[in-house]
Enzyme design. Structure first.
Site, mmCIF file in Angstrom:
data_model
loop_
_atom_site.group_PDB
_atom_site.id
_atom_site.type_symbol
_atom_site.label_atom_id
_atom_site.label_comp_id
_atom_site.label_asym_id
_atom_site.label_seq_id
_atom_site.Cartn_x
_atom_site.Cartn_y
_atom_site.Cartn_z
ATOM 1 N N GLU A 113 0.850 -1.190 0.000
ATOM 2 C CA GLU A 113 0.000 0.000 0.000
ATOM 3 C C GLU A 113 0.883 1.236 0.000
ATOM 4 O O GLU A 113 2.114 1.145 0.092
ATOM 5 C CB GLU A 113 -0.943 -0.017 1.219
ATOM 6 C CG GLU A 113 -1.988 -1.122 1.131
ATOM 7 C CD GLU A 113 -2.779 -1.348 2.406
ATOM 8 O OE1 GLU A 113 -2.720 -0.490 3.305
ATOM 9 O OE2 GLU A 113 -3.436 -2.386 2.505
ATOM 10 N N ARG A 276 -0.239 9.067 1.391
ATOM 11 C CA ARG A 276 -1.668 9.323 1.245
ATOM 12 C C ARG A 276 -2.015 10.806 1.144
ATOM 13 O O ARG A 276 -2.957 11.184 0.434
ATOM 14 C CB ARG A 276 -2.350 8.700 2.464
ATOM 15 C CG ARG A 276 -3.738 8.302 2.240
ATOM 16 C CD ARG A 276 -4.213 7.465 3.393
ATOM 17 N NE ARG A 276 -4.016 6.052 3.148
ATOM 18 C CZ ARG A 276 -4.317 5.106 4.038
ATOM 19 N NH1 ARG A 276 -4.784 5.441 5.221
ATOM 20 N NH2 ARG A 276 -4.130 3.847 3.748
ATOM 21 N N HIS A 333 -10.517 10.332 7.142
ATOM 22 C CA HIS A 333 -10.245 8.903 7.352
ATOM 23 C C HIS A 333 -9.619 8.602 8.703
ATOM 24 O O HIS A 333 -9.995 7.631 9.365
ATOM 25 C CB HIS A 333 -9.315 8.442 6.227
ATOM 26 C CG HIS A 333 -9.026 6.981 6.205
ATOM 27 N ND1 HIS A 333 -10.007 6.024 6.084
ATOM 28 C CD2 HIS A 333 -7.836 6.300 6.283
ATOM 29 C CE1 HIS A 333 -9.445 4.815 6.086
ATOM 30 N NE2 HIS A 333 -8.141 4.950 6.228
HETATM 31 C C1 SIN Z 1 -6.997 1.223 2.783
HETATM 32 O O1 SIN Z 1 -7.300 0.048 2.700
HETATM 33 O O2 SIN Z 1 -6.772 1.899 1.805
HETATM 34 C C2 SIN Z 1 -6.921 1.862 4.131
HETATM 35 C C3 SIN Z 1 -5.830 1.308 4.908
HETATM 36 C C4 SIN Z 1 -5.497 2.171 6.070
HETATM 37 O O3 SIN Z 1 -6.197 3.143 6.343
HETATM 38 O O4 SIN Z 1 -4.473 1.916 6.680
#
Ligand code: SIN
Length: 481
Positions: A113, A276, A333
Protein backbone atom coordinates in the site's frame (compact mmCIF):
# COMPACT_ATOMS: atom_id res chain seq x y z
CA UNK A 1 -10.67 2.61 45.35
CA UNK A 2 -10.43 -1.10 45.83
CA UNK A 3 -8.80 -3.68 43.60
CA UNK A 4 -12.26 -5.17 43.05
CA UNK A 5 -13.14 -2.07 41.06
CA UNK A 6 -12.88 -2.78 37.35
CA UNK A 7 -10.73 -1.21 34.69
CA UNK A 8 -13.30 0.81 32.73
CA UNK A 9 -12.80 0.84 28.96
CA UNK A 10 -14.91 3.13 26.78
CA UNK A 11 -15.05 1.88 23.19
CA UNK A 12 -15.23 -1.53 21.54
CA UNK A 13 -12.93 -1.23 18.53
CA UNK A 14 -9.60 -2.98 18.16
CA UNK A 15 -7.76 -0.87 20.76
CA UNK A 16 -10.47 -1.21 23.41
CA UNK A 17 -10.87 -4.96 23.02
CA UNK A 18 -7.13 -5.64 22.80
CA UNK A 19 -6.72 -3.72 26.08
CA UNK A 20 -9.58 -5.64 27.68
CA UNK A 21 -8.24 -9.05 26.65
CA UNK A 22 -4.67 -8.31 27.76
CA UNK A 23 -5.84 -7.12 31.20
CA UNK A 24 -7.03 -10.64 32.16
CA UNK A 25 -7.67 -11.69 34.88
CA UNK A 26 -8.28 -8.14 36.21
CA UNK A 27 -11.98 -7.29 35.98
CA UNK A 28 -12.91 -5.07 33.02
CA UNK A 29 -16.09 -3.11 32.38
CA UNK A 30 -16.36 -2.45 28.64
CA UNK A 31 -18.81 0.32 27.73
CA UNK A 32 -19.88 0.75 24.11
CA UNK A 33 -22.55 2.60 22.20
CA UNK A 34 -23.41 -0.39 19.99
CA UNK A 35 -23.32 -4.17 20.46
CA UNK A 36 -20.39 -6.27 19.20
CA UNK A 37 -17.97 -4.20 17.13
CA UNK A 38 -20.79 -2.29 15.44
CA UNK A 39 -20.04 1.41 15.22
CA UNK A 40 -16.26 0.85 15.38
CA UNK A 41 -14.12 2.01 12.45
CA UNK A 42 -11.91 -1.07 12.97
CA UNK A 43 -14.72 -3.21 11.57
CA UNK A 44 -14.58 -1.35 8.25
CA UNK A 45 -10.80 -1.46 7.84
CA UNK A 46 -9.98 -2.78 4.37
CA UNK A 47 -6.26 -2.32 4.62
CA UNK A 48 -4.50 -4.94 6.69
CA UNK A 49 -1.77 -4.96 9.26
CA UNK A 50 1.74 -3.84 8.39
CA UNK A 51 4.52 -6.03 9.79
CA UNK A 52 8.10 -6.70 8.71
CA UNK A 53 7.39 -10.35 8.20
CA UNK A 54 8.62 -10.93 4.63
CA UNK A 55 12.10 -12.15 3.63
CA UNK A 56 14.66 -9.35 3.97
CA UNK A 57 12.24 -6.94 5.63
CA UNK A 58 13.08 -5.46 9.04
CA UNK A 59 11.31 -3.37 11.70
CA UNK A 60 13.84 -0.64 10.90
CA UNK A 61 12.64 -0.56 7.26
CA UNK A 62 9.04 -0.41 8.42
CA UNK A 63 9.99 2.37 10.86
CA UNK A 64 11.72 4.34 8.10
CA UNK A 65 8.59 4.21 5.91
CA UNK A 66 6.41 5.15 8.90
CA UNK A 67 8.53 8.25 9.56
CA UNK A 68 8.75 9.19 5.87
CA UNK A 69 4.96 9.08 5.61
CA UNK A 70 4.69 11.04 8.87
CA UNK A 71 7.00 13.81 7.57
CA UNK A 72 9.38 12.94 10.43
CA UNK A 73 7.03 14.56 12.91
CA UNK A 74 6.90 11.07 14.54
CA UNK A 75 8.40 10.13 17.89
CA UNK A 76 11.14 7.69 16.75
CA UNK A 77 11.13 5.70 20.01
CA UNK A 78 7.40 5.05 19.75
CA UNK A 79 7.71 4.13 16.07
CA UNK A 80 10.45 1.70 17.01
CA UNK A 81 8.18 0.15 19.65
CA UNK A 82 5.34 -0.20 17.13
CA UNK A 83 7.36 -1.74 14.35
CA UNK A 84 9.30 -4.11 16.62
CA UNK A 85 6.03 -5.38 18.12
CA UNK A 86 4.23 -5.89 14.80
CA UNK A 87 5.14 -9.50 14.02
CA UNK A 88 4.21 -10.58 17.54
CA UNK A 89 0.83 -8.81 17.19
CA UNK A 90 0.13 -10.74 13.99
CA UNK A 91 1.01 -14.03 15.71
CA UNK A 92 -1.28 -13.15 18.65
CA UNK A 93 -4.17 -12.67 16.22
CA UNK A 94 -3.37 -16.00 14.57
CA UNK A 95 -3.54 -17.63 18.00
CA UNK A 96 -6.98 -16.07 18.44
CA UNK A 97 -8.04 -17.72 15.19
CA UNK A 98 -7.58 -15.00 12.55
CA UNK A 99 -6.80 -16.76 9.25
CA UNK A 100 -4.60 -14.36 7.29
CA UNK A 101 -4.50 -14.81 3.54
CA UNK A 102 -1.73 -17.09 2.34
CA UNK A 103 0.32 -17.41 -0.85
CA UNK A 104 0.38 -20.65 -2.87
CA UNK A 105 3.39 -21.91 -0.86
CA UNK A 106 1.52 -21.47 2.43
CA UNK A 107 3.45 -18.39 3.60
CA UNK A 108 1.55 -15.24 4.52
CA UNK A 109 0.54 -13.28 1.40
CA UNK A 110 1.93 -9.75 1.61
CA UNK A 111 0.24 -6.79 -0.08
CA UNK A 112 1.62 -3.35 -0.79
CA UNK A 113 0.00 0.00 0.00
CA UNK A 114 0.95 3.67 -0.26
CA UNK A 115 4.21 4.77 1.34
CA UNK A 116 5.59 1.23 1.82
CA UNK A 117 8.75 0.43 -0.08
CA UNK A 118 7.74 -3.20 -0.52
CA UNK A 119 4.87 -5.66 0.07
CA UNK A 120 4.44 -5.71 3.88
CA UNK A 121 0.72 -5.92 4.65
CA UNK A 122 -1.11 -9.03 5.84
CA UNK A 123 -4.81 -9.27 5.03
CA UNK A 124 -7.64 -11.55 6.04
CA UNK A 125 -10.56 -12.25 3.71
CA UNK A 126 -8.96 -10.02 1.06
CA UNK A 127 -10.14 -6.49 1.87
CA UNK A 128 -12.18 -7.62 4.90
CA UNK A 129 -9.29 -7.61 7.42
CA UNK A 130 -11.01 -5.34 9.95
CA UNK A 131 -14.15 -7.47 9.96
CA UNK A 132 -12.22 -10.73 10.34
CA UNK A 133 -10.00 -9.38 13.11
CA UNK A 134 -12.92 -7.88 15.02
CA UNK A 135 -14.89 -11.12 14.69
CA UNK A 136 -12.06 -12.97 16.46
CA UNK A 137 -11.53 -10.31 19.11
CA UNK A 138 -15.23 -9.96 19.95
CA UNK A 139 -15.55 -13.76 20.20
CA UNK A 140 -12.52 -13.91 22.53
CA UNK A 141 -13.95 -11.09 24.67
CA UNK A 142 -17.34 -12.85 24.89
CA UNK A 143 -15.61 -16.03 26.02
CA UNK A 144 -13.55 -14.22 28.67
CA UNK A 145 -14.93 -14.32 32.18
CA UNK A 146 -13.14 -11.13 33.28
CA UNK A 147 -14.92 -8.79 30.83
CA UNK A 148 -18.38 -7.39 31.56
CA UNK A 149 -19.84 -5.66 28.57
CA UNK A 150 -22.55 -3.00 28.53
CA UNK A 151 -23.70 -1.86 25.09
CA UNK A 152 -26.17 0.93 24.32
CA UNK A 153 -24.59 3.42 26.70
CA UNK A 154 -23.36 6.95 26.05
CA UNK A 155 -20.44 7.90 28.27
CA UNK A 156 -20.77 11.66 28.67
CA UNK A 157 -18.61 12.44 31.68
CA UNK A 158 -15.71 11.36 33.85
CA UNK A 159 -15.56 11.09 37.63
CA UNK A 160 -12.68 12.80 39.40
CA UNK A 161 -11.44 12.10 42.92
CA UNK A 162 -8.18 13.33 44.47
CA UNK A 163 -7.31 14.90 41.10
CA UNK A 164 -7.43 11.63 39.24
CA UNK A 165 -9.98 9.88 37.05
CA UNK A 166 -11.88 7.32 39.10
CA UNK A 167 -14.87 6.47 36.94
CA UNK A 168 -17.36 7.51 34.30
CA UNK A 169 -20.89 8.91 34.08
CA UNK A 170 -23.18 7.63 31.36
CA UNK A 171 -26.73 7.53 30.10
CA UNK A 172 -28.65 4.45 29.00
CA UNK A 173 -30.87 4.19 25.93
CA UNK A 174 -33.96 4.87 28.10
CA UNK A 175 -32.42 8.13 29.32
CA UNK A 176 -31.62 6.87 32.83
CA UNK A 177 -28.27 7.95 34.24
CA UNK A 178 -25.58 5.96 36.02
CA UNK A 179 -22.05 6.21 37.32
CA UNK A 180 -19.41 3.48 37.38
CA UNK A 181 -16.27 3.63 39.52
CA UNK A 182 -13.06 2.07 38.29
CA UNK A 183 -9.42 1.63 39.27
CA UNK A 184 -8.50 3.08 35.86
CA UNK A 185 -10.40 4.65 32.97
CA UNK A 186 -9.38 3.96 29.36
CA UNK A 187 -10.71 6.00 26.43
CA UNK A 188 -10.67 3.97 23.20
CA UNK A 189 -13.40 5.89 21.44
CA UNK A 190 -11.83 6.19 17.96
CA UNK A 191 -11.47 9.19 15.70
CA UNK A 192 -13.24 12.24 14.37
CA UNK A 193 -14.07 11.48 10.71
CA UNK A 194 -17.80 11.84 11.32
CA UNK A 195 -17.30 15.54 12.07
CA UNK A 196 -16.68 16.00 8.32
CA UNK A 197 -19.23 16.05 5.48
CA UNK A 198 -17.70 12.98 3.86
CA UNK A 199 -15.90 10.29 5.78
CA UNK A 200 -14.81 6.68 5.46
CA UNK A 201 -15.61 6.29 9.19
CA UNK A 202 -18.86 5.19 10.79
CA UNK A 203 -21.08 7.93 12.34
CA UNK A 204 -19.85 7.02 15.85
CA UNK A 205 -16.34 8.28 15.04
CA UNK A 206 -17.43 11.72 16.19
CA UNK A 207 -14.71 12.87 18.59
CA UNK A 208 -16.65 11.90 21.73
CA UNK A 209 -13.44 10.88 23.54
CA UNK A 210 -11.81 14.23 22.78
CA UNK A 211 -14.88 15.95 24.23
CA UNK A 212 -14.45 13.94 27.46
CA UNK A 213 -10.78 14.88 27.61
CA UNK A 214 -11.66 18.54 27.08
CA UNK A 215 -14.17 18.36 29.94
CA UNK A 216 -11.41 17.36 32.38
CA UNK A 217 -8.64 19.49 30.87
CA UNK A 218 -6.49 16.54 29.71
CA UNK A 219 -3.76 17.59 27.28
CA UNK A 220 -4.39 17.18 23.54
CA UNK A 221 -1.79 17.32 20.76
CA UNK A 222 -1.25 17.41 16.99
CA UNK A 223 -4.95 18.08 16.42
CA UNK A 224 -4.40 19.72 13.02
CA UNK A 225 -3.27 16.45 11.42
CA UNK A 226 -6.31 14.83 9.82
CA UNK A 227 -5.74 12.21 7.17
CA UNK A 228 -7.98 12.09 4.11
CA UNK A 229 -8.22 8.80 2.29
CA UNK A 230 -7.82 9.58 -1.40
CA UNK A 231 -10.38 7.07 -2.59
CA UNK A 232 -13.79 6.76 -1.01
CA UNK A 233 -16.62 5.78 -3.34
CA UNK A 234 -18.14 9.02 -4.64
CA UNK A 235 -21.81 8.90 -3.63
CA UNK A 236 -23.26 12.42 -3.56
CA UNK A 237 -25.32 13.28 -0.47
CA UNK A 238 -23.98 10.41 1.68
CA UNK A 239 -22.02 11.07 4.87
CA UNK A 240 -20.30 7.71 5.58
CA UNK A 241 -18.82 6.53 2.26
CA UNK A 242 -17.53 3.04 1.44
CA UNK A 243 -13.76 2.91 1.18
CA UNK A 244 -12.03 1.90 -2.05
CA UNK A 245 -8.91 0.36 -0.59
CA UNK A 246 -5.44 1.56 -1.43
CA UNK A 247 -4.48 -2.09 -1.91
CA UNK A 248 -6.18 -1.80 -5.31
CA UNK A 249 -3.46 0.64 -6.32
CA UNK A 250 -0.98 -1.86 -4.88
CA UNK A 251 -2.51 -4.38 -7.29
CA UNK A 252 -2.02 -2.09 -10.29
CA UNK A 253 -5.05 0.25 -10.37
CA UNK A 254 -4.46 3.87 -11.45
CA UNK A 255 -6.08 7.22 -10.70
CA UNK A 256 -7.31 9.41 -13.55
CA UNK A 257 -8.96 12.82 -13.81
CA UNK A 258 -12.20 13.48 -15.66
CA UNK A 259 -10.26 13.90 -18.92
CA UNK A 260 -8.65 10.47 -18.57
CA UNK A 261 -5.19 11.81 -17.60
CA UNK A 262 -3.13 9.80 -15.09
CA UNK A 263 -3.33 11.80 -11.85
CA UNK A 264 -0.12 10.74 -10.13
CA UNK A 265 2.23 10.64 -13.10
CA UNK A 266 5.20 12.95 -12.49
CA UNK A 267 3.93 14.00 -9.05
CA UNK A 268 5.89 11.58 -6.84
CA UNK A 269 8.39 8.78 -7.50
CA UNK A 270 5.97 6.24 -5.95
CA UNK A 271 3.25 7.34 -8.40
CA UNK A 272 -0.19 6.03 -7.39
CA UNK A 273 1.38 4.62 -4.22
CA UNK A 274 2.75 7.95 -2.99
CA UNK A 275 2.02 8.84 0.66
CA UNK A 276 -1.67 9.32 1.25
CA UNK A 277 -1.66 13.09 1.83
CA UNK A 278 -0.05 13.69 -1.54
CA UNK A 279 -2.49 11.45 -3.39
CA UNK A 280 -5.47 12.91 -1.50
CA UNK A 281 -4.56 16.44 -2.55
CA UNK A 282 -4.30 15.42 -6.20
CA UNK A 283 -7.67 13.66 -6.08
CA UNK A 284 -9.24 16.60 -4.22
CA UNK A 285 -8.07 19.05 -6.87
CA UNK A 286 -9.24 16.76 -9.67
CA UNK A 287 -12.66 16.57 -7.99
CA UNK A 288 -12.86 20.39 -8.01
CA UNK A 289 -12.07 20.29 -11.75
CA UNK A 290 -14.74 17.74 -12.67
CA UNK A 291 -14.05 14.43 -10.95
CA UNK A 292 -11.62 11.58 -10.38
CA UNK A 293 -11.82 7.86 -11.02
CA UNK A 294 -9.85 4.80 -10.03
CA UNK A 295 -9.40 2.44 -12.93
CA UNK A 296 -9.11 -0.99 -11.29
CA UNK A 297 -10.12 -3.07 -14.28
CA UNK A 298 -6.67 -4.69 -14.18
CA UNK A 299 -7.88 -6.70 -11.15
CA UNK A 300 -10.56 -8.31 -13.33
CA UNK A 301 -11.77 -11.72 -12.22
CA UNK A 302 -9.67 -11.58 -9.00
CA UNK A 303 -12.01 -8.90 -7.60
CA UNK A 304 -14.39 -11.35 -5.92
CA UNK A 305 -11.62 -13.14 -4.03
CA UNK A 306 -9.26 -10.26 -3.27
CA UNK A 307 -11.57 -7.25 -2.92
CA UNK A 308 -15.03 -8.61 -2.03
CA UNK A 309 -15.89 -5.60 0.14
CA UNK A 310 -15.15 -3.03 -2.58
CA UNK A 311 -16.86 -5.16 -5.22
CA UNK A 312 -20.02 -5.44 -3.13
CA UNK A 313 -20.09 -1.71 -2.29
CA UNK A 314 -19.66 -0.77 -5.95
CA UNK A 315 -22.25 -3.25 -7.24
CA UNK A 316 -24.71 -2.03 -4.59
CA UNK A 317 -24.46 1.37 -6.23
CA UNK A 318 -24.64 0.24 -9.84
CA UNK A 319 -20.91 0.32 -10.61
CA UNK A 320 -19.10 -2.80 -11.83
CA UNK A 321 -15.40 -2.13 -11.11
CA UNK A 322 -14.35 -5.13 -13.21
CA UNK A 323 -15.47 -3.34 -16.37
CA UNK A 324 -15.70 0.37 -15.51
CA UNK A 325 -13.66 2.94 -13.54
CA UNK A 326 -14.79 3.73 -9.99
CA UNK A 327 -15.73 7.37 -9.21
CA UNK A 328 -13.78 8.43 -6.12
CA UNK A 329 -13.48 11.35 -3.71
CA UNK A 330 -11.23 11.98 -0.70
CA UNK A 331 -12.89 11.42 2.68
CA UNK A 332 -11.87 12.15 6.29
CA UNK A 333 -10.25 8.90 7.35
CA UNK A 334 -7.91 9.06 10.35
CA UNK A 335 -6.88 11.51 13.06
CA UNK A 336 -3.16 11.48 13.79
CA UNK A 337 -3.72 13.92 16.69
CA UNK A 338 -5.64 13.22 19.85
CA UNK A 339 -5.31 12.96 23.61
CA UNK A 340 -1.61 13.30 24.42
CA UNK A 341 -0.20 10.06 25.84
CA UNK A 342 3.15 8.52 26.64
CA UNK A 343 4.30 5.11 25.37
CA UNK A 344 2.21 3.49 28.11
CA UNK A 345 -1.01 5.31 27.15
CA UNK A 346 -0.99 7.59 30.21
CA UNK A 347 -2.68 10.95 29.66
CA UNK A 348 -1.87 14.14 31.57
CA UNK A 349 -4.65 13.26 34.06
CA UNK A 350 -3.65 10.49 36.49
CA UNK A 351 -5.92 7.47 36.21
CA UNK A 352 -7.02 8.37 32.67
CA UNK A 353 -5.57 6.47 29.72
CA UNK A 354 -6.17 6.72 25.99
CA UNK A 355 -5.39 4.19 23.27
CA UNK A 356 -5.93 3.79 19.55
CA UNK A 357 -7.07 6.58 17.29
CA UNK A 358 -8.34 8.84 20.09
CA UNK A 359 -4.82 8.94 21.53
CA UNK A 360 -1.73 10.67 20.21
CA UNK A 361 1.60 9.23 21.30
CA UNK A 362 3.43 10.57 18.25
CA UNK A 363 3.62 7.26 16.38
CA UNK A 364 2.00 8.53 13.19
CA UNK A 365 3.62 11.95 13.00
CA UNK A 366 1.88 14.28 10.58
CA UNK A 367 0.43 11.52 8.38
CA UNK A 368 -0.21 7.85 9.16
CA UNK A 369 1.38 5.16 7.02
CA UNK A 370 -1.15 2.76 5.47
CA UNK A 371 -2.08 -0.27 7.59
CA UNK A 372 -0.45 1.07 10.74
CA UNK A 373 -3.75 1.81 12.50
CA UNK A 374 -5.06 -1.68 13.34
CA UNK A 375 -1.47 -2.37 14.32
CA UNK A 376 -1.39 0.63 16.67
CA UNK A 377 -4.60 -0.50 18.38
CA UNK A 378 -3.22 -4.00 18.87
CA UNK A 379 0.27 -3.09 20.04
CA UNK A 380 -0.61 -0.27 22.44
CA UNK A 381 -3.87 -1.89 23.57
CA UNK A 382 -2.06 -5.06 24.61
CA UNK A 383 0.70 -3.06 26.24
CA UNK A 384 -1.82 -0.99 28.22
CA UNK A 385 -3.89 -4.00 29.27
CA UNK A 386 -0.83 -5.80 30.62
CA UNK A 387 0.33 -2.72 32.52
CA UNK A 388 -3.08 -2.10 34.09
CA UNK A 389 -3.31 -5.76 35.08
CA UNK A 390 0.07 -5.61 36.78
CA UNK A 391 -0.50 -2.22 38.36
CA UNK A 392 -4.02 -2.84 39.51
CA UNK A 393 -3.23 -3.46 43.11
CA UNK A 394 -0.63 -0.75 43.49
CA UNK A 395 -2.39 2.47 42.44
CA UNK A 396 -3.03 5.30 44.89
CA UNK A 397 -6.58 5.35 46.24
CA UNK A 398 -8.95 8.01 44.94
CA UNK A 399 -11.21 10.04 47.25
CA UNK A 400 -14.48 8.52 48.29
CA UNK A 401 -16.54 10.93 46.19
CA UNK A 402 -16.23 11.07 42.44
CA UNK A 403 -17.01 14.54 41.17
CA UNK A 404 -18.77 14.44 37.78
CA UNK A 405 -17.18 16.39 34.95
CA UNK A 406 -19.69 16.20 32.12
CA UNK A 407 -19.09 17.26 28.56
CA UNK A 408 -21.67 19.77 27.19
CA UNK A 409 -24.88 18.44 25.57
CA UNK A 410 -24.82 17.31 21.90
CA UNK A 411 -25.55 19.60 18.93
CA UNK A 412 -28.96 19.18 17.34
CA UNK A 413 -29.08 17.35 13.98
CA UNK A 414 -29.27 20.50 11.86
CA UNK A 415 -26.35 22.19 13.59
CA UNK A 416 -24.32 18.98 13.20
CA UNK A 417 -24.87 18.96 9.43
CA UNK A 418 -23.70 22.58 9.31
CA UNK A 419 -20.61 21.76 11.36
CA UNK A 420 -19.68 18.89 9.04
CA UNK A 421 -19.93 21.16 5.97
CA UNK A 422 -17.81 23.79 7.69
CA UNK A 423 -15.13 21.27 8.64
CA UNK A 424 -15.03 19.89 5.10
CA UNK A 425 -14.51 23.32 3.58
CA UNK A 426 -12.03 24.71 6.11
CA UNK A 427 -10.19 21.62 7.38
CA UNK A 428 -9.99 19.52 4.18
CA UNK A 429 -6.90 18.31 2.29
CA UNK A 430 -6.13 21.93 1.25
CA UNK A 431 -6.40 24.67 3.87
CA UNK A 432 -5.68 28.39 4.05
CA UNK A 433 -5.53 30.97 6.79
CA UNK A 434 -8.42 33.14 5.61
CA UNK A 435 -10.87 30.21 5.45
CA UNK A 436 -9.64 28.81 8.77
CA UNK A 437 -10.00 32.21 10.48
CA UNK A 438 -13.59 32.56 9.24
CA UNK A 439 -14.35 28.97 10.32
CA UNK A 440 -12.99 29.67 13.80
CA UNK A 441 -15.62 32.35 14.37
CA UNK A 442 -18.35 29.88 13.32
CA UNK A 443 -17.09 26.98 15.43
CA UNK A 444 -16.84 29.27 18.46
CA UNK A 445 -20.61 29.79 18.13
CA UNK A 446 -21.13 26.05 17.65
CA UNK A 447 -18.93 25.29 20.68
CA UNK A 448 -21.40 27.21 22.83
CA UNK A 449 -24.22 25.03 21.46
CA UNK A 450 -22.77 21.51 21.78
CA UNK A 451 -19.73 19.34 22.45
CA UNK A 452 -19.04 18.55 18.79
CA UNK A 453 -18.59 22.31 18.31
CA UNK A 454 -16.06 22.31 21.15
CA UNK A 455 -14.05 19.56 19.47
CA UNK A 456 -14.22 21.33 16.08
CA UNK A 457 -13.04 24.53 17.70
CA UNK A 458 -9.82 23.03 19.06
CA UNK A 459 -9.13 21.36 15.69
CA UNK A 460 -9.57 24.58 13.72
CA UNK A 461 -7.52 26.54 16.26
CA UNK A 462 -4.68 24.02 15.92
CA UNK A 463 -4.78 24.26 12.12
CA UNK A 464 -4.65 28.05 12.29
CA UNK A 465 -1.75 27.95 14.71
CA UNK A 466 0.38 25.82 12.39
CA UNK A 467 1.14 28.39 9.74
CA UNK A 468 3.26 26.15 7.53
CA UNK A 469 2.43 22.92 5.70
CA UNK A 470 3.43 19.60 7.20
CA UNK A 471 2.22 16.13 6.20
CA UNK A 472 -1.56 15.97 6.05
CA UNK A 473 -1.82 19.61 7.19
CA UNK A 474 -1.36 21.38 3.86
CA UNK A 475 -1.75 25.15 3.73
CA UNK A 476 -2.17 26.43 0.19
CA UNK A 477 -1.05 29.83 1.56
CA UNK A 478 2.25 28.28 2.71
CA UNK A 479 2.70 25.16 0.56
CA UNK A 480 6.38 24.59 1.16
CA UNK A 481 6.78 26.10 4.64
C1 SIN B 1 -7.00 1.22 2.78
O1 SIN B 1 -7.30 0.05 2.70
O2 SIN B 1 -6.77 1.90 1.81
C2 SIN B 1 -6.92 1.86 4.13
C3 SIN B 1 -5.83 1.31 4.91
C4 SIN B 1 -5.50 2.17 6.07
O3 SIN B 1 -6.20 3.14 6.34
O4 SIN B 1 -4.47 1.92 6.68
Amino acid sequence: MSTAEPIIIVGGGIAGIATALAAAPAPVLLLTRAPGARGAASLLAQGGIAAAIGPGDTPADHARDTCEAGSHHNDPAIVDLLTRSAVDAVHWLQELGVAFDCAADGSLALGREGGHDRPRIVHAGGDATGAKVMEALVAAARASGHITRRAGVEVDGLLLGDDRACGVAFSNADGSREQARGRAVVLATGGIGALFAQTSNPPDADGSGLALALAVGAKLRDLEFVQFHPTALMLPGLHSLPLVTEALRGAGAHLHDSKGRRLMEGVHPLGDLAPRDIVARQVWQACQRGGAVLDARVVGSAFAEKFPTVLRACLDHGIDPRVQPIPVVPAAHFHMGGIATDADCRTSLPGLHAVGEVACNGVHGANRLASNSLLEGLVFGRRLGLRLRDQAAGEAPAGADGIERLRPPALDAQALVGLRALMASAMGPLRDGVTLQAALADVETLAAAGWQGGVAKVLVAAALARRGSLGAHYRSDAPSA
